[in-house]
Enzyme design. Structure first.
Site, PDB file in Angstrom:
ATOM      1  CG  HIS A  58       5.525   8.174  15.839  1.00 34.14           C
ATOM      2  ND1 HIS A  58       5.064   8.545  14.578  1.00 34.14           N
ATOM      3  CD2 HIS A  58       5.602   6.924  15.828  1.00 34.14           C
ATOM      4  CE1 HIS A  58       5.214   7.409  13.651  1.00 34.14           C
ATOM      5  NE2 HIS A  58       5.506   6.481  14.494  1.00 34.14           N
ATOM      6  CG  HIS A 220       5.907   4.578  10.211  1.00 34.76           C
ATOM      7  ND1 HIS A 220       4.921   3.363  10.622  1.00 34.76           N
ATOM      8  CD2 HIS A 220       6.230   4.993  11.546  1.00 34.76           C
ATOM      9  CE1 HIS A 220       4.711   3.317  11.838  1.00 34.76           C
ATOM     10  NE2 HIS A 220       5.385   4.128  12.423  1.00 34.76           N
TER      11      HIS A 220
END
Length: 333
Positions: A58, A220
């Site tokens: 991330h 995700h």
């Protein structure tokens, strides 16, 4: 999908190694655990410690937000996976300055379990811990089930305000209150245009047709609320904003912070086109943009797409949003 890596099993360790070597004046790695990073800057006694963390992939979250004005330490997990309790505990012990430590993380089952276990272990060592979960994604659960919502890009504003409150000398309970208020005032929604691939598999994380988009997709690759033919930037922004407006109370004259967040491979050109429409819609509604942020703040490897986040601000939160920050991947003067 092509990647510049060595052994796929070592990508997280090699990333952390490169990151620490690139930014030694900002972060250092604890000898006790390779996944535990803390600020290189000395923090004052009796300041609340801010600990963030989550899965890798991330970036710039979460490592990039360790620095002056934001987090004091970060626990790093595997790609899209929570860090285990051990690195969380080691960061907790290192950043505790006698005023307790606040854990900030997204509302995901693994994070909830592992940060909770670390908090229990910390309290056995007489370190007071508070926890605040980010849950800003309006697409992930209906309004009446807000406690099930996942945290996405709105986590950035939770870090920002909590870090400022700690700098201002707020006590642990008050820093946690500011973080919870920020989360309560924050809504986000995203759109996916293309999948990412995990280094270990090289396979797409989800399937989309050539001209398809996933509205409401998670960070995700979790499914959104619908698949659809790709539309213009204005229409996409309008749909995301409509879902956000339907979930929060915003009135004419209110002030908001806005984040248009890229998911990893979306060009800045497209993000600014999205922001252009966000500004138009807010202006039409008489809602004031107090501060704006456009770019890659919480990504998903090389996923295509973006998210829009709005945080409603009161006078206290404006003070927190305005506070200067100096981190490797985010600076605000």
């Amino acid at each position: 999908m092509k990647k510049l890596i060595n052994n796929p099993e070592n990508v997280v360790e090699e990333m952390i190694d490169g990151y620490v070597k690139a930014h030694p004046s900002y972060v250092r790695r604890l000898a006790e655990n390779d996944r535990s990073l803390v600020s290189s800057m000395e923090t004052k006694v009796d300041k609340v410690g801010i600990l963030i963390g989550g899965g890798s992939g991330h970036e710039p979250a979460f490592m990039g937000y360790v620095g002056a004005g934001m987090a004091d330490g970060v626990a790093v997990g595997n790609i899209f996976a929570s860090p285990p309790p051990a690195p969380i505990l080691e960061v907790t012990k290192a950043i505790n300055k006698g005023a307790g430590v606040l854990y900030l993380y997204g509302n995901y089952a693994g994070d909830v379990m592992n940060f909770g276990m670390a908090a229990d272990l910390a309290e056995m060592e007489e370190i007071q811990v508070e926890m605040v979960l980010a849950s800003d994604d309006v697409a992930s659960a209906p309004k009446e089930e807000k406690d099930r919502r996942r945290g996405i890009a709105g986590e950035f504003f939770v870090y920002k305000t909590a870090g400022a409150a700690a700098d201002f000398g707020y006590k642990l309970e008050e820093v946690a209150r500011v973080a919870r208020q920020t989360n309560e005032n924050t809504r986000s929604m995203g759109v996916g245009l293309s999948p990412c691939s995990l280094p270990q598999t090289g396979e797409p994380s989800f399937e989309l047709g050539e001209n398809e988009m996933e509205v409401g997709l998670g960070h995700h690759g979790e499914p959104g609320i619908r698949k659809a033919q790709i539309e213009s930037a204005d229409k996409v922004a309008d749909e995301l904003l409509a879902n956000i407006f339907g979930d929060m109370t915003l009135n004419k004259g209110d002030d908001v912070a806005v984040l248009v967040n890229g998911l990893g491979s979306t060009p800045r050109m497209e993000l600014y086109i999205m922001f252009r429409r966000v500004e138009q819609v807010l202006k039409e509604k008489g809602i004031n943009i107090y501060r704006s942020y456009v770019g890659d703040y919480i990504t998903s490897l090389e996923m295509g797409g973006c998210s829009i986040t709005l945080t409603k601000l009161d006078d206290e939160l404006k003070k927190m949003i305005d506070h200067p920050v100096d981190c490797p991947m985010f600076v605000q003067k």
